[in-house]
Design an enzyme around this catalytic site. Sequence first.
Site, PDB file in Angstrom:
ATOM      1  CE  LYS A  67     -65.115 -25.612 -36.961  1.00 28.71           C
ATOM      2  NZ  LYS A  67     -66.219 -25.441 -38.144  1.00 28.71           N
ATOM      3  CG  ASP A 103     -69.851 -26.834 -38.617  1.00 34.32           C
ATOM      4  OD1 ASP A 103     -70.410 -25.811 -38.302  1.00 34.32           O
ATOM      5  OD2 ASP A 103     -68.618 -27.267 -38.544  1.00 34.32           O
TER       6      ASP A 103
END
Length: 269
Positions: A67, A103
């Site tokens: 990420k 997220d």
Amino acid sequence: MPTDRYVVIGHPVAHSKSPQIHTSFAEQTGQQISYTRLLAPLDGFAQTVKDFIAEGGRGANVTVPFKLEAFALATQCTPRAQAAGAVNTLKFEGVEIIGDNTDGFGLVRDLEINAAQVLRGKRILLLGAGGAARGVILPLLNAQPSELMIANRTVEKALDLAWAFQEHGPISASSFEELAGDYDVIINATSASIDARIPPVAPSLFGKQTLAYDMMYAKAPTAFMQFALQQGSQARDGLGMLVEQAAEAFYIWRGVRPQTAAVFAALRE
Ligand code: ATR
């Protein structure tokens, strides 16, 4: 119509539920896409993305441990990806690699919509100060809690996060030992659940009204959830967050927002 290709890139990636989720979303919304897993070598994330773009790929989800590399690779990042310092969703548009992070959106949506948990005006405790915690801070503050407390084993990292986000809302930091009073929502963003351990938090933080949320999920309630249930609190795992972050990624790519309830129920089985 040609089929647009999407992937989830990770290492490992074989366990990922994203193909099942996005394939369900595509069937439900009538979108013509394919979505598969793509294992990138640990030292080959950027090349894997570039190869996929060259083959005509339209977008990718990014999971552990890439990420941060996805954030660095993106040519443009949305404000929420910038705040998270990490990217879980890539969209390829011409020469641009657009990085987003869904997220935190997924967490807040699972809490507010699926769990019907009011966040506005509530006291929220966030356990952990790593990448997972950082990724959800801005969306949590945007939900306007009265307090967002970050607690971490290494307290300096919690202080750094509180400092970095202080302009965005009522955020503060603490060690686990110094926490006091009970919280309306306690979110476990540590990686302790992976080893079936829990962060060292006092039972007194958990009241009857508390919703304890573990960002991890497993077939059985996690150790953190079991601890919260023993104190008489409610507990929820991160499966809903997984589905909601995926729905938001799907919306970014396709401009259509899928329904999540049936997909969530199928995964839970
Ligand atoms: P992630 O990307 O999953 O957030 P990370 O950035 O390595 O992973 O962060 C892991 C987090 O879990 C950190 O907050 C870590 O605490 P430290 O900063 O003190 O290392 C926390 N953590 C991991 N194992 C833990 C445990 N057994 N008890 C408490 N906290 C734990």
